[in-house]
Scaffold this active site. Structure first.
Site, PDB file in Angstrom:
ATOM      1  N   HIS A  94    -116.588 109.387  47.890  1.00 34.21           N
ATOM      2  CA  HIS A  94    -116.565 108.921  46.501  1.00 34.21           C
ATOM      3  C   HIS A  94    -117.952 109.083  45.863  1.00 34.21           C
ATOM      4  CE1 HIS A  94    -115.577 106.136  43.136  1.00 34.21           C
ATOM      5  NE2 HIS A  94    -116.840 105.797  43.273  1.00 34.21           N
ATOM      6  N   GLU A  95    -118.966 108.573  46.540  1.00 30.85           N
ATOM      7  CA  GLU A  95    -120.332 108.654  46.001  1.00 30.85           C
ATOM      8  C   GLU A  95    -120.822 110.095  45.947  1.00 30.85           C
ATOM      9  OE1 GLU A  95    -121.682 106.256  44.481  1.00 30.85           O
ATOM     10  OE2 GLU A  95    -120.350 104.675  45.184  1.00 30.85           O
ATOM     11  N   HIS A 128    -119.912 111.610  42.601  1.00 31.94           N
ATOM     12  CA  HIS A 128    -120.886 111.271  41.560  1.00 31.94           C
ATOM     13  C   HIS A 128    -122.167 112.088  41.739  1.00 31.94           C
ATOM     14  CE1 HIS A 128    -118.491 107.959  40.129  1.00 31.94           C
ATOM     15  NE2 HIS A 128    -118.618 107.263  41.245  1.00 31.94           N
TER      16      HIS A 128
END
Length: 112
Positions: A20-21, A24
């Protein structure tokens, strides 16, 4: 046996959080936004290294992660900051984490 289940649960959640990170992180870099820290976990740092202006950290509590971008909490619109990026670049950067979650879920579903 229960210690292994806890370890595996932490490992699976860590993979999900890291992916997920990473979404980003990847889109921030693609849109010219400086990432100050990319970390797995919360709390004090256990391990840390710095490369190309980004600190990569492993923190004590494996219950989260972060991708801290330059100027994301301020109104600074200078080059390399989150607010200085084009609006579609900011939208893509924010949306990339959840989109990467869907991609990971699809990959896991196909593998299982």
């Amino acid at each position: 046996m229960s210690a292994w289940i806890i370890f595996l649960a932490i490992l699976v959640f860590s993979v999900i959080i890291l992916f997920h990170e990473f979404g980003h992180f990847l889109f921030a870099k693609l849109n010219g936004i400086s990432v100050t820290e990319f970390s797995l976990g919360m709390g004090p740092r256990l391990l840390s290294t710095e490369k190309n202006g980004t600190r990569y950290s492993l923190k004590l509590l494996p219950l989260g992660g972060s991708c801290a971008m330059l100027g994301e909490d301020m109104e600074d619109e200078s080059k390399g900051t989150f607010n200085g990026a084009p609006v579609w670049g900011r939208i893509a950067t924010v949306a990339a984490g959840p989109v990467f979650n869907f991609i990971l879920a699809f990959v896991f579903a196909v593998l299982i």
